[in-house]
Design a protein around this motif. Structure first.
Motif, mmCIF file in Angstrom:
data_model
loop_
_atom_site.group_PDB
_atom_site.id
_atom_site.type_symbol
_atom_site.label_atom_id
_atom_site.label_comp_id
_atom_site.label_asym_id
_atom_site.label_seq_id
_atom_site.Cartn_x
_atom_site.Cartn_y
_atom_site.Cartn_z
ATOM 1 N N GLN A 1 -1.910 1.017 6.022
ATOM 2 C CA GLN A 1 -1.075 0.345 5.023
ATOM 3 C C GLN A 1 -1.388 -1.137 4.971
ATOM 4 N N SER B 1 2.386 -5.270 -4.850
ATOM 5 C CA SER B 1 2.124 -3.862 -4.564
ATOM 6 C C SER B 1 1.888 -3.645 -3.083
ATOM 7 N N LYS C 1 0.019 -0.935 -0.488
ATOM 8 C CA LYS C 1 -1.061 0.053 -0.591
ATOM 9 C C LYS C 1 -1.123 0.908 0.665
ATOM 10 N N GLU D 1 -3.603 4.203 2.451
ATOM 11 C CA GLU D 1 -4.825 4.991 2.361
ATOM 12 C C GLU D 1 -4.897 5.926 3.560
ATOM 13 N N LEU E 1 -5.293 7.685 -1.855
ATOM 14 C CA LEU E 1 -4.610 6.406 -2.058
ATOM 15 C C LEU E 1 -3.212 6.595 -2.616
ATOM 16 N N ASN F 1 0.007 3.901 -3.908
ATOM 17 C CA ASN F 1 0.503 2.543 -4.099
ATOM 18 C C ASN F 1 1.994 2.573 -4.373
#
Lengths: 116, 116
Positions: free
Chosen positions: A6, A20, A22, A24, A73, A75
């Motif tokens: 993160q 934002s 994020k 992954e 991904l 978001n």
């Protein structure tokens, strides 16, 4: 070591900002989650994406907008937040959904959000 | 609806001693999974141990073991030879299955302090 990553680890934003978070994962998981956690409380589910489609929205205010560009991904877009939205935001993933899909949720380290 | 109860908000244990954290849950489902997660001050949620409800044998992971009593809906965590690194918040969690996204129900947590 976590396999759910993160960014950013820490974020301070004003109430009029747009930012934002994020997330992954590289485990090939097809379900991804956003949780919100306040201090000394358990995580609260916000959203679930299953196979890149939003499958669960736990009545989260529209100032939180999730997006899943691909299976790796996730978001969380933030806009016009309130100070009470300050919390730790945890991303998680699992192999999939349903009874036979893999039954453990793996968490990232979280993003600390402070709204001023 | 599923509920998870952890009745011990805080506990402490001397280093090298054994401690047991309690968890009870309520569900009408017959097949499910139960978990213990650890959240140290770094705030990452780390999976400690997992139990499948249809397995009668209690799960063990090194110094961590569970006492799973399905009829009593009880799922306690035993930590043997406690270490300073075990200091953390421990969450008991119940997983229910759904094709839209496996959902976790967390207990309120037990804050464990290991005393040197």
């Amino acid at each position: 070591d976590t396999e759910v990553t993160q960014t950013p680890k820490h974020l301070v934003m004003g109430m009029t900002n747009k930012k934002s978070l994020k997330c992954e994962q590289h485990m090939g998981h097809r379900a991804m989650y956003w949780y919100k956690q306040k201090a000394k409380k358990p995580p609260e589910l916000m959203f679930v994406y299953s196979y890149e489609k939003l499958s669960i929205n736990e009545s989260v205010p529209s100032r939180f907008s999730p997006e899943c560009p691909n299976s790796s991904l996730l978001n969380l877009h933030l806009h016009a937040l309130q100070p009470e939205d300050s919390a730790l935001y945890l991303c998680a993933s699992s192999q999939g959904t349903g009874r036979y899909s893999g039954n453990t949720i793996y968490f990232g380290e979280g993003s600390w959000l402070t709204v001023v | 609806a599923q509920t998870v109860t952890q009745s011990q908000p805080e506990m402490s244990v001397q280093e090298a001693e054994t401690v047991t954290l309690s968890c009870t849950y309520d569900t009408s489902e017959s097949n499910y999974y139960l978990f213990w997660y650890k959240q140290p001050p770094s705030r990452q949620m780390i999976l400690v141990i997992r139990q499948e409800a249809y397995k009668q044998q209690n799960a063990t992971e090194n110094r961590f073991s569970v006492n799973f009593q399905k009829a009593a809906k009880s799922f306690s965590l035993k930590i043997s030879d406690s270490q300073l690194g075990d200091t953390a918040m421990y969450f008991c969690a119940f997983m229910s299955f759904s094709n839209t996204g496996n959902q976790f129900y967390f207990g309120t947590g037990t804050s464990l302090t290991v005393i040197p």
